[in-house]
Design a protein around this motif. Structure first.
Motif, PDB file in Angstrom:
ATOM      1  N   TYR B  56      50.413  14.413  68.224  1.00  0.00           N
ATOM      2  CA  TYR B  56      49.301  13.459  68.110  1.00  0.00           C
ATOM      3  C   TYR B  56      49.738  12.401  67.101  1.00  0.00           C
ATOM      4  CZ  TYR B  56      44.453  11.794  67.767  1.00  0.00           C
ATOM      5  OH  TYR B  56      43.303  11.023  67.811  1.00  0.00           O
ATOM      6  N   ARG B  96      42.414  17.236  60.405  1.00  0.00           N
ATOM      7  CA  ARG B  96      41.983  18.410  61.164  1.00  0.00           C
ATOM      8  C   ARG B  96      40.523  18.297  61.595  1.00  0.00           C
ATOM      9  NH1 ARG B  96      43.622  23.036  57.861  1.00  0.00           N
ATOM     10  NH2 ARG B  96      45.651  22.064  58.129  1.00  0.00           N
ATOM     11  N   ARG B  97      39.688  17.775  60.694  1.00  0.00           N
ATOM     12  CA  ARG B  97      38.260  17.722  61.049  1.00  0.00           C
ATOM     13  C   ARG B  97      37.974  16.618  62.072  1.00  0.00           C
ATOM     14  NH1 ARG B  97      34.812  15.106  56.058  1.00  0.00           N
ATOM     15  NH2 ARG B  97      35.543  12.990  56.387  1.00  0.00           N
ATOM     16  N   ARG B  98      38.976  15.833  62.393  1.00  0.00           N
ATOM     17  CA  ARG B  98      38.806  14.835  63.454  1.00  0.00           C
ATOM     18  C   ARG B  98      39.059  15.454  64.829  1.00  0.00           C
ATOM     19  NH1 ARG B  98      42.322  10.328  63.288  1.00  0.00           N
ATOM     20  NH2 ARG B  98      40.667   9.078  64.202  1.00  0.00           N
ATOM     21  N   GLY B  99      39.328  16.748  64.839  1.00  0.00           N
ATOM     22  CA  GLY B  99      39.475  17.407  66.126  1.00  0.00           C
ATOM     23  C   GLY B  99      40.839  17.235  66.754  1.00  0.00           C
ATOM     24  N   VAL B 100      41.837  16.896  65.936  1.00  0.00           N
ATOM     25  CA  VAL B 100      43.184  16.667  66.476  1.00  0.00           C
ATOM     26  C   VAL B 100      43.705  17.914  67.188  1.00  0.00           C
ATOM     27  CG1 VAL B 100      45.601  16.362  65.755  1.00  0.00           C
ATOM     28  CG2 VAL B 100      43.834  14.808  64.894  1.00  0.00           C
ATOM     29  N   GLY B 101      43.489  19.090  66.590  1.00  0.00           N
ATOM     30  CA  GLY B 101      43.949  20.334  67.208  1.00  0.00           C
ATOM     31  C   GLY B 101      43.306  20.555  68.567  1.00  0.00           C
ATOM     32  N   ALA B 102      42.011  20.308  68.641  1.00  0.00           N
ATOM     33  CA  ALA B 102      41.294  20.518  69.909  1.00  0.00           C
ATOM     34  C   ALA B 102      41.788  19.564  70.987  1.00  0.00           C
ATOM     35  CB  ALA B 102      39.790  20.327  69.691  1.00  0.00           C
ATOM     36  N   LEU B 103      42.047  18.322  70.597  1.00  0.00           N
ATOM     37  CA  LEU B 103      42.503  17.345  71.589  1.00  0.00           C
ATOM     38  C   LEU B 103      43.903  17.682  72.087  1.00  0.00           C
ATOM     39  CD1 LEU B 103      41.149  14.030  70.025  1.00  0.00           C
ATOM     40  CD2 LEU B 103      40.173  15.372  71.892  1.00  0.00           C
ATOM     41  N   ARG B 106      43.506  20.685  74.390  1.00  0.00           N
ATOM     42  CA  ARG B 106      42.873  20.268  75.649  1.00  0.00           C
ATOM     43  C   ARG B 106      43.901  19.604  76.568  1.00  0.00           C
ATOM     44  NH1 ARG B 106      39.658  15.390  76.848  1.00  0.00           N
ATOM     45  NH2 ARG B 106      38.167  15.880  78.503  1.00  0.00           N
ATOM     46  N   ARG B 107      44.716  18.747  75.978  1.00  0.00           N
ATOM     47  CA  ARG B 107      45.739  18.061  76.776  1.00  0.00           C
ATOM     48  C   ARG B 107      46.795  19.056  77.274  1.00  0.00           C
ATOM     49  NH1 ARG B 107      47.712  12.781  76.645  1.00  0.00           N
ATOM     50  NH2 ARG B 107      49.563  12.648  77.917  1.00  0.00           N
ATOM     51  N   MET B 128      38.306  28.163  70.191  1.00  0.00           N
ATOM     52  CA  MET B 128      38.657  26.871  70.788  1.00  0.00           C
ATOM     53  C   MET B 128      39.080  27.051  72.254  1.00  0.00           C
ATOM     54  SD  MET B 128      41.251  24.119  69.091  1.00  0.00           S
ATOM     55  CE  MET B 128      40.994  24.661  67.431  1.00  0.00           C
TER      56      MET B 128
END
Lengths: 89, 369
Positions: B56, B96-103, B106-107, B128
């Motif tokens: 990312y 991390r709290r911007r949701g980088v891991g989740a995005l 997801r990708r 997650m």
């Protein structure tokens, strides 16, 4: 229908999914610490379920996901690009 | 433009720095982490450009997150299946709290693979995955264990509580005498047959014999197994890797096992390839082998094809990391979740994490999350 029309529904979803009352549609959810990875996953999933389409993977821009107002606009634009039309509020 | 793109070699220093910070390591370890990622990820002969590791990239801060990809070739009947094991999922703390891991996750889940899996997830990552449509492999999220040398086991546990590493406990010779008297009750009787070194060729020949019970199984080739076995040799799982082929009394291949054995410590099983009646023979050879090499306990992950024998052996169940799977193919998912697959730790990333590798100085917490 514009993103503005969807804003109340997005505020409602955030309250339902994240158990968070959004102070105003302009509140920055990231700066306010209301969105982390888990919250984002939950919110994306709920939006996709609620409006019956998939949010884009390739140009998913987190900076357009910071406030309820922006999310509503993003959903409206994504739905239009996806060809499903503007979702109903 | 998407902030998520395939990882390139020039990203490794930034990614290794994120890993080091997250794991509480000195930045001086970054070169070693880069070396690990180069060898274990980029030089993996099964690496697939269609299912790359991802980063990312933030407009202002550069690379702020990554997810590593370990692609494994399987076959379901005659159908080729690509299973992508997600390695460390990293996000810089201030992002991390911007949701980088989740995005990133997801990708990655939306990639070209048939199945995505992980076998070392912590609670947050499990939540997650579930939120993104993944499934928890319940059986494979439980470990099993059997004590082989009770005095050594108790002493080793005390030593570990006092901060000593897995290995021979103080007073080991005396404890060995106590345990020798108990071994007759704790170890299975000597099974028939024989064992020899498990070579890549032998494992490749063995797996098709399992296809009636395990329709989904790894599609190994010699180049990949040469690489895999060389990686096992440098993994930081305590103990030395042991690979054995088991033959029955008539010299017929019955099964194989791969484990790490720490004398005076734990034997960690990463694969038992056997089905039906051959499970017991293979298992018994393995347990006796672990005990003969000085392990005080043998542990592994529950695999459905082993369950009946684990029950007969009265193994205790142990909480372990989550094993998670995701696929758009419900039949494939059912094959894995129902246990008609040889889906073991050997093919996952449980033993491959950077914190488990010998070149890295200190052990630490996984950087998933």
């Amino acid at each position: 229908m514009s993103g503005g029309d969807l804003t109340p529904r997005i505020v409602e979803l955030i309250a339902d999914v994240l158990q968070v009352e959004v102070p105003t549609p302009e509140t920055d959810l990231i700066d306010a610490g209301l969105i982390d990875s888990l919250a984002l996953v939950s919110l994306i999933g709920e939006i996709e379920h609620e409006f019956a389409f998939l949010l884009p993977l390739d140009d998913f821009d987190l900076d357009r996901f910071r406030t309820a107002e922006q999310i509503a606009a993003f959903v409206a634009a994504s739905a239009a690009a996806d060809g499903v039309g503007t979702p109903a509020a | 433009m998407s902030p998520i793109r395939p990882l390139v070699p020039d990203d490794l220093a930034a990614v290794a720095a994120i890993y080091a910070d997250f794991d509480g390591r000195s930045r001086s370890e970054v070169p070693r982490l880069v070396e690990y990622f180069e060898r274990a990820v980029l030089a993996d002969p099964a690496a697939d450009p269609e299912i790359p590791s991802l980063v990312y990239e933030d407009r202002g801060d550069g690379v702020v997150g990554a997810i590593f990809s370990h692609v494994r070739r399987f076959t379901d009947g005659e159908r080729p299946v690509r299973i992508a094991f997600s390695g460390p999922l990293l996000a810089r703390p201030d992002h991390r709290r911007r949701g980088v891991g989740a995005l990133l996750l997801r990708r990655y889940l939306a990639g070209a693979q048939d199945v995505t899996a992980t076998d070392g997830a912590v609670d947050e990552v499990q939540a997650m995955w579930q939120g993104l449509g993944g499934s928890t492999h319940a059986a494979a999220s439980v470990g099993w264990g059997r004590v082989l040398a009770p005095a050594g086991f108790v002493a080793g546990g005390l030593a570990r509580k006092l901060g000593e590493r897995n290995g021979p406990a103080p007073g080991a010779p005396l404890l060995a005498k106590v345990d020798a008297r108990a071994s007759g009750r704790l170890l299975p009787a000597a099974p028939p047959g024989s064992v020899s070194e498990l070579t890549p060729h032998a494992l490749i020949d063995l797996l098709p014999r399992l296809k009636r019970q395990l329709s989904l199984r790894p599609a190994y080739d010699e180049r990949y197994l040469d690489w895999l076995f060389s990686e096992l040799a440098v993994a930081r799982v305590p103990g030395d890797p042991v690979r054995r082929m088991v033959f029955d009394g008539d010299g017929r291949p019955a099964g194989s096992y791969v484990m790490f054995v720490a004398p005076g410590g734990i034997a960690q099983v990463v694969q038992v390839a056997a089905v039906g009646d051959d499970v017991a023979m293979t298992f018994d050879h393995m347990v006796r082998d672990a005990a003969a090499r000085g392990a005080v306990e043998i542990r592994g992950r529950v695999e459905t094809h082993l369950l009946a024998h684990l029950r007969r052996m009265r193994c205790r169940m142990i909480p372990t990391e989550w094993t998670l799977v995701h696929s758009d193919d419900p039949a494939l998912l059912a094959t894995i979740l129902s246990g008609r697959a040889l889906f073991t730790r050997l093919d996952g990333e449980w033993w491959m994490q950077p914190h488990t590798r010998r070149p890295v100085a200190s052990a630490g917490q996984s950087a998933r999350g």
